[in-house]
Motif scaffolding. Structure first.
Motif, PDB file in Angstrom:
ATOM      1  N   GLY A 116      58.575  24.712  40.774  1.00  0.00           N
ATOM      2  CA  GLY A 116      59.692  23.947  40.241  1.00  0.00           C
ATOM      3  C   GLY A 116      60.811  24.867  39.812  1.00  0.00           C
ATOM      4  O   GLY A 116      60.597  26.044  39.532  1.00  0.00           O
ATOM      5  N   GLY A 117      62.006  24.350  39.802  1.00  0.00           N
ATOM      6  CA  GLY A 117      63.166  25.130  39.396  1.00  0.00           C
ATOM      7  C   GLY A 117      63.467  26.291  40.321  1.00  0.00           C
ATOM      8  O   GLY A 117      64.086  27.265  39.907  1.00  0.00           O
ATOM      9  N   GLY A 118      62.997  26.236  41.561  1.00  0.00           N
ATOM     10  CA  GLY A 118      63.227  27.305  42.528  1.00  0.00           C
ATOM     11  C   GLY A 118      62.207  28.426  42.494  1.00  0.00           C
ATOM     12  O   GLY A 118      62.264  29.346  43.290  1.00  0.00           O
ATOM     13  N   ALA A 119      61.256  28.359  41.568  1.00  0.00           N
ATOM     14  CA  ALA A 119      60.222  29.399  41.462  1.00  0.00           C
ATOM     15  C   ALA A 119      59.041  29.065  42.371  1.00  0.00           C
ATOM     16  O   ALA A 119      58.709  27.902  42.576  1.00  0.00           O
ATOM     17  CB  ALA A 119      59.742  29.517  40.023  1.00  0.00           C
ATOM     18  N   ASN A 120      58.429  30.107  42.914  1.00  0.00           N
ATOM     19  CA  ASN A 120      57.264  29.958  43.778  1.00  0.00           C
ATOM     20  C   ASN A 120      56.234  31.022  43.467  1.00  0.00           C
ATOM     21  O   ASN A 120      56.585  32.127  43.053  1.00  0.00           O
ATOM     22  CB  ASN A 120      57.642  30.145  45.255  1.00  0.00           C
ATOM     23  N   LEU A 121      54.977  30.697  43.706  1.00  0.00           N
ATOM     24  CA  LEU A 121      53.927  31.698  43.818  1.00  0.00           C
ATOM     25  C   LEU A 121      53.732  31.947  45.299  1.00  0.00           C
ATOM     26  O   LEU A 121      53.998  31.070  46.126  1.00  0.00           O
ATOM     27  CB  LEU A 121      52.615  31.186  43.224  1.00  0.00           C
ATOM     28  N   ILE A 122      53.276  33.114  45.660  1.00  0.00           N
ATOM     29  CA  ILE A 122      52.910  33.429  47.037  1.00  0.00           C
ATOM     30  C   ILE A 122      51.409  33.646  47.014  1.00  0.00           C
ATOM     31  O   ILE A 122      50.920  34.610  46.411  1.00  0.00           O
ATOM     32  CB  ILE A 122      53.647  34.684  47.536  1.00  0.00           C
ATOM     33  N   LEU A 123      50.655  32.710  47.643  1.00  0.00           N
ATOM     34  CA  LEU A 123      49.207  32.713  47.494  1.00  0.00           C
ATOM     35  C   LEU A 123      48.473  32.679  48.825  1.00  0.00           C
ATOM     36  O   LEU A 123      48.894  32.002  49.762  1.00  0.00           O
ATOM     37  CB  LEU A 123      48.767  31.493  46.673  1.00  0.00           C
TER      38      LEU A 123
END
Length: 70
Positions: free
Chosen positions: A24-31
């Motif tokens: 959300g809010g443009g944030a991501n995890l890379i998993l």
């Protein structure tokens, strides 16, 4: 334990592909796939604990956008 240098998760990791897990809010995890599964389990648990699962959505690996490491 497999290493996946592109994964933001704490492992153990799955070798190969990593995908974007939007926060959300443009944030991501890379998993990697293994860490994705653990993140979803964490979210299921938090949704039950808070009695508000809508605030802790679980995301589908198959429909997620691959992370392109350039």
């Amino acid at each position: 334990m497999a290493e996946n240098w592109n994964c933001d998760g704490s492992g153990p990791h799955t070798d190969g592909k990593v995908k974007l897990y939007p926060l959300g809010g443009g944030a991501n995890l890379i998993l990697c796939h293994s860490c994705w599964h653990r993140e979803n389990q964490y979210r299921r648990d938090r949704g039950r604990e808070t009695k508000n699962p809508d605030n802790w959505p679980v995301l589908d690996w198959a429909s997620a956008k691959p992370y392109e490491n350039e």
